[in-house]
Design a protein around this motif. Structure first.
Motif, PDB file in Angstrom:
ATOM      1  N   THR A  39       0.843  -1.191   0.000  1.00  0.00           N
ATOM      2  CA  THR A  39       0.000   0.000   0.000  1.00  0.00           C
ATOM      3  C   THR A  39       0.881   1.244   0.000  1.00  0.00           C
ATOM      4  OG1 THR A  39      -1.676  -1.164   1.285  1.00  0.00           O
ATOM      5  CG2 THR A  39      -1.812   1.238   1.259  1.00  0.00           C
ATOM      6  N   PRO A  40       0.859   2.026  -1.085  1.00  0.00           N
ATOM      7  CA  PRO A  40       1.586   3.299  -1.065  1.00  0.00           C
ATOM      8  C   PRO A  40       1.041   4.174   0.058  1.00  0.00           C
ATOM      9  CG  PRO A  40       0.894   2.743  -3.291  1.00  0.00           C
ATOM     10  CD  PRO A  40       0.187   1.799  -2.365  1.00  0.00           C
ATOM     11  N   THR A  41       1.942   4.776   0.819  1.00  0.00           N
ATOM     12  CA  THR A  41       1.541   5.570   1.978  1.00  0.00           C
ATOM     13  C   THR A  41       2.250   6.911   1.948  1.00  0.00           C
ATOM     14  OG1 THR A  41       1.239   3.533   3.249  1.00  0.00           O
ATOM     15  CG2 THR A  41       1.411   5.583   4.507  1.00  0.00           C
ATOM     16  N   GLY A  47       2.595  13.091  11.061  1.00  0.00           N
ATOM     17  CA  GLY A  47       2.310  11.660  11.042  1.00  0.00           C
ATOM     18  C   GLY A  47       0.942  11.305  10.490  1.00  0.00           C
ATOM     19  N   LYS A  48       0.186  12.295  10.067  1.00  0.00           N
ATOM     20  CA  LYS A  48      -1.145  12.039   9.513  1.00  0.00           C
ATOM     21  C   LYS A  48      -1.017  11.400   8.131  1.00  0.00           C
ATOM     22  CE  LYS A  48      -5.382  14.249   7.998  1.00  0.00           C
ATOM     23  NZ  LYS A  48      -6.045  15.492   7.636  1.00  0.00           N
ATOM     24  N   VAL A  49      -1.780  10.336   7.901  1.00  0.00           N
ATOM     25  CA  VAL A  49      -1.795   9.695   6.591  1.00  0.00           C
ATOM     26  C   VAL A  49      -2.589  10.583   5.638  1.00  0.00           C
ATOM     27  CG1 VAL A  49      -2.545   7.682   5.268  1.00  0.00           C
ATOM     28  CG2 VAL A  49      -1.561   7.372   7.548  1.00  0.00           C
ATOM     29  N   LEU A  50      -1.947  11.005   4.559  1.00  0.00           N
ATOM     30  CA  LEU A  50      -2.578  11.862   3.560  1.00  0.00           C
ATOM     31  C   LEU A  50      -3.118  11.055   2.386  1.00  0.00           C
ATOM     32  CD1 LEU A  50       0.111  14.685   3.461  1.00  0.00           C
ATOM     33  CD2 LEU A  50      -2.009  14.623   4.798  1.00  0.00           C
ATOM     34  N   SER A  51      -2.504   9.895   2.121  1.00  0.00           N
ATOM     35  CA  SER A  51      -2.941   9.049   1.011  1.00  0.00           C
ATOM     36  C   SER A  51      -2.472   7.620   1.238  1.00  0.00           C
ATOM     37  CB  SER A  51      -2.359   9.553  -0.312  1.00  0.00           C
ATOM     38  OG  SER A  51      -2.646   8.649  -1.363  1.00  0.00           O
ATOM     39  N   THR A  52      -3.293   6.683   0.781  1.00  0.00           N
ATOM     40  CA  THR A  52      -2.904   5.279   0.747  1.00  0.00           C
ATOM     41  C   THR A  52      -3.027   4.769  -0.692  1.00  0.00           C
ATOM     42  OG1 THR A  52      -5.126   4.638   1.436  1.00  0.00           O
ATOM     43  CG2 THR A  52      -3.429   4.757   3.168  1.00  0.00           C
ATOM     44  N   GLY A  53      -2.531   5.578  -1.611  1.00  0.00           N
ATOM     45  CA  GLY A  53      -2.459   5.171  -3.006  1.00  0.00           C
ATOM     46  C   GLY A  53      -3.099   6.116  -3.991  1.00  0.00           C
ATOM     47  N   GLY A  54      -4.112   6.841  -3.586  1.00  0.00           N
ATOM     48  CA  GLY A  54      -4.756   7.790  -4.493  1.00  0.00           C
ATOM     49  C   GLY A  54      -3.960   9.074  -4.583  1.00  0.00           C
ATOM     50  N   ASP A  55      -4.247   9.862  -5.609  1.00  0.00           N
ATOM     51  CA  ASP A  55      -3.598  11.168  -5.738  1.00  0.00           C
ATOM     52  C   ASP A  55      -3.910  12.020  -4.520  1.00  0.00           C
ATOM     53  OD1 ASP A  55      -2.785  10.348  -8.235  1.00  0.00           O
ATOM     54  OD2 ASP A  55      -3.821  11.934  -9.330  1.00  0.00           O
ATOM     55  N   PHE A  56      -2.903  12.748  -4.049  1.00  0.00           N
ATOM     56  CA  PHE A  56      -3.103  13.703  -2.968  1.00  0.00           C
ATOM     57  C   PHE A  56      -2.796  15.085  -3.518  1.00  0.00           C
ATOM     58  CE2 PHE A  56      -1.327  16.518   0.265  1.00  0.00           C
ATOM     59  CZ  PHE A  56      -2.407  16.570   1.129  1.00  0.00           C
ATOM     60  N   LYS A  57      -3.708  16.015  -3.320  1.00  0.00           N
ATOM     61  CA  LYS A  57      -3.514  17.387  -3.784  1.00  0.00           C
ATOM     62  C   LYS A  57      -3.438  18.301  -2.571  1.00  0.00           C
ATOM     63  CE  LYS A  57      -5.372  20.950  -6.798  1.00  0.00           C
ATOM     64  NZ  LYS A  57      -6.446  21.333  -7.720  1.00  0.00           N
ATOM     65  N   SER A  58      -2.332  19.033  -2.474  1.00  0.00           N
ATOM     66  CA  SER A  58      -2.210  20.010  -1.396  1.00  0.00           C
ATOM     67  C   SER A  58      -2.565  21.379  -1.945  1.00  0.00           C
ATOM     68  CB  SER A  58      -0.789  20.028  -0.822  1.00  0.00           C
ATOM     69  OG  SER A  58       0.101  20.657  -1.699  1.00  0.00           O
ATOM     70  N   LEU A  62       3.509  21.595   0.555  1.00  0.00           N
ATOM     71  CA  LEU A  62       3.541  20.313   1.269  1.00  0.00           C
ATOM     72  C   LEU A  62       4.965  20.187   1.799  1.00  0.00           C
ATOM     73  CD1 LEU A  62       2.199  17.610   2.046  1.00  0.00           C
ATOM     74  CD2 LEU A  62       2.996  16.717  -0.158  1.00  0.00           C
ATOM     75  N   ILE A  63       5.120  20.385   3.097  1.00  0.00           N
ATOM     76  CA  ILE A  63       6.451  20.470   3.703  1.00  0.00           C
ATOM     77  C   ILE A  63       6.773  19.192   4.475  1.00  0.00           C
ATOM     78  CG2 ILE A  63       7.937  21.808   5.272  1.00  0.00           C
ATOM     79  CD1 ILE A  63       6.944  23.431   2.865  1.00  0.00           C
ATOM     80  N   GLY A  64       7.918  18.594   4.160  1.00  0.00           N
ATOM     81  CA  GLY A  64       8.431  17.464   4.932  1.00  0.00           C
ATOM     82  C   GLY A  64       7.575  16.221   4.910  1.00  0.00           C
ATOM     83  N   ALA A  65       6.964  15.902   3.791  1.00  0.00           N
ATOM     84  CA  ALA A  65       6.151  14.686   3.688  1.00  0.00           C
ATOM     85  C   ALA A  65       7.057  13.476   3.407  1.00  0.00           C
ATOM     86  CB  ALA A  65       5.112  14.829   2.585  1.00  0.00           C
ATOM     87  N   ILE A  66       6.594  12.307   3.804  1.00  0.00           N
ATOM     88  CA  ILE A  66       7.312  11.063   3.529  1.00  0.00           C
ATOM     89  C   ILE A  66       6.377  10.078   2.850  1.00  0.00           C
ATOM     90  CG2 ILE A  66       8.974  11.340   5.421  1.00  0.00           C
ATOM     91  CD1 ILE A  66       7.273   9.251   7.004  1.00  0.00           C
ATOM     92  N   ALA A  67       6.960   9.208   2.023  1.00  0.00           N
ATOM     93  CA  ALA A  67       6.179   8.188   1.333  1.00  0.00           C
ATOM     94  C   ALA A  67       6.978   6.896   1.305  1.00  0.00           C
ATOM     95  CB  ALA A  67       5.859   8.641  -0.089  1.00  0.00           C
ATOM     96  N   TYR A  68       6.257   5.775   1.343  1.00  0.00           N
ATOM     97  CA  TYR A  68       6.879   4.461   1.280  1.00  0.00           C
ATOM     98  C   TYR A  68       5.814   3.462   0.874  1.00  0.00           C
ATOM     99  CZ  TYR A  68       4.790   4.476   5.942  1.00  0.00           C
ATOM    100  OH  TYR A  68       3.920   4.609   6.988  1.00  0.00           O
ATOM    101  N   LEU A  69       6.256   2.276   0.483  1.00  0.00           N
ATOM    102  CA  LEU A  69       5.320   1.210   0.144  1.00  0.00           C
ATOM    103  C   LEU A  69       5.179   0.318   1.366  1.00  0.00           C
ATOM    104  CD1 LEU A  69       3.539  -0.009  -2.093  1.00  0.00           C
ATOM    105  CD2 LEU A  69       5.435  -1.551  -2.601  1.00  0.00           C
ATOM    106  N   GLN A  70       4.006   0.391   2.007  1.00  0.00           N
ATOM    107  CA  GLN A  70       3.750  -0.430   3.197  1.00  0.00           C
ATOM    108  C   GLN A  70       3.509  -1.868   2.750  1.00  0.00           C
ATOM    109  OE1 GLN A  70       4.111  -1.785   6.131  1.00  0.00           O
ATOM    110  NE2 GLN A  70       3.463   0.114   7.138  1.00  0.00           N
ATOM    111  N   THR A  71       4.461  -2.724   3.058  1.00  0.00           N
ATOM    112  CA  THR A  71       4.376  -4.141   2.679  1.00  0.00           C
ATOM    113  C   THR A  71       4.081  -5.013   3.893  1.00  0.00           C
ATOM    114  OG1 THR A  71       6.755  -4.373   2.997  1.00  0.00           O
ATOM    115  CG2 THR A  71       5.986  -3.845   0.761  1.00  0.00           C
ATOM    116  N   GLY A  72       3.842  -4.371   5.019  1.00  0.00           N
ATOM    117  CA  GLY A  72       3.639  -5.098   6.260  1.00  0.00           C
ATOM    118  C   GLY A  72       4.895  -5.103   7.111  1.00  0.00           C
TER     119      GLY A  72
END
Length: 163
Positions: A39-41, A47-58, A62-72
């Motif tokens: 799940t793209p995160t 620490g607020k989740v902004l997206s779990t795969g869909g497009d996110f529009k700010s 958008l300052i200091g955001a992080i993204a990763y693929l949550q594989t468990g």
């Protein structure tokens, strides 16, 4: 006379509102997950989740955001996984615009091939990390040469997994 003054004032306010809307800063983060799993995160600094795969529009920077693929196997802040870090903002002075990078600084480590590319400005500029030894990622805090900047208004970022 008062009615026409009110009409003119209303027209001016409407025009100013439209002009402000056109000039408003906006950035989009898009995910392309070619892994067939996970799940793209996208999270903000709080620490607020902004997206779990869909497009996110700010609407604004958008300052200091992080993204990763949550594989468990990833922690809440991407610990144990390949991390994409980004700040997307319109430049107000030379060099003050968007900047993105890939981080493998512990507690982050290589998990899946990850990369990013800017769009809507600086098209195609970005970085890819396909293995734990990639030279396009931070391995230690002093690896600042791996940051990829974009000095264009309203730049977007496509984050790609398993490309």
């Amino acid at each position: 006379m008062i009615a026409s003054y009110k009409a003119i004032l209303a027209s001016l306010l409407a025009a100013m509102t439209v002009a402000q809307g056109v000039a408003a800063e906006s950035h989009t983060v898009r995910f392309t997950n070619k892994c067939g799993r996970g799940t793209p995160t996208l999270r903000n600094q709080q620490g607020k989740v902004l997206s779990t795969g869909g497009d996110f529009k700010s609407n604004g920077p958008l300052i200091g955001a992080i993204a990763y693929l949550q594989t468990g196997n990833c922690g809440a802040n991407g610990e144990g996984c390949t991390l994409i870090e980004t700040t997307l903002r319109n430049p107000t002075t030379p060099g003050s615009g968007s900047s993105s990078d890939i981080s493998l600084i512990p507690p982050h480590k290589f998990s899946v091939a990850s990369g990013f590319k800017y769009f809507n400005g600086c098209d195609g500029q970005g970085a890819d990390c396909k293995d734990q030894n990639c030279k396009t990622a931070f391995h230690k805090p002093t690896d600042t040469n791996v940051q990829v900047a974009c000095q264009t208004n309203d730049a977007g970022l496509n984050i790609i997994f398993c490309d």
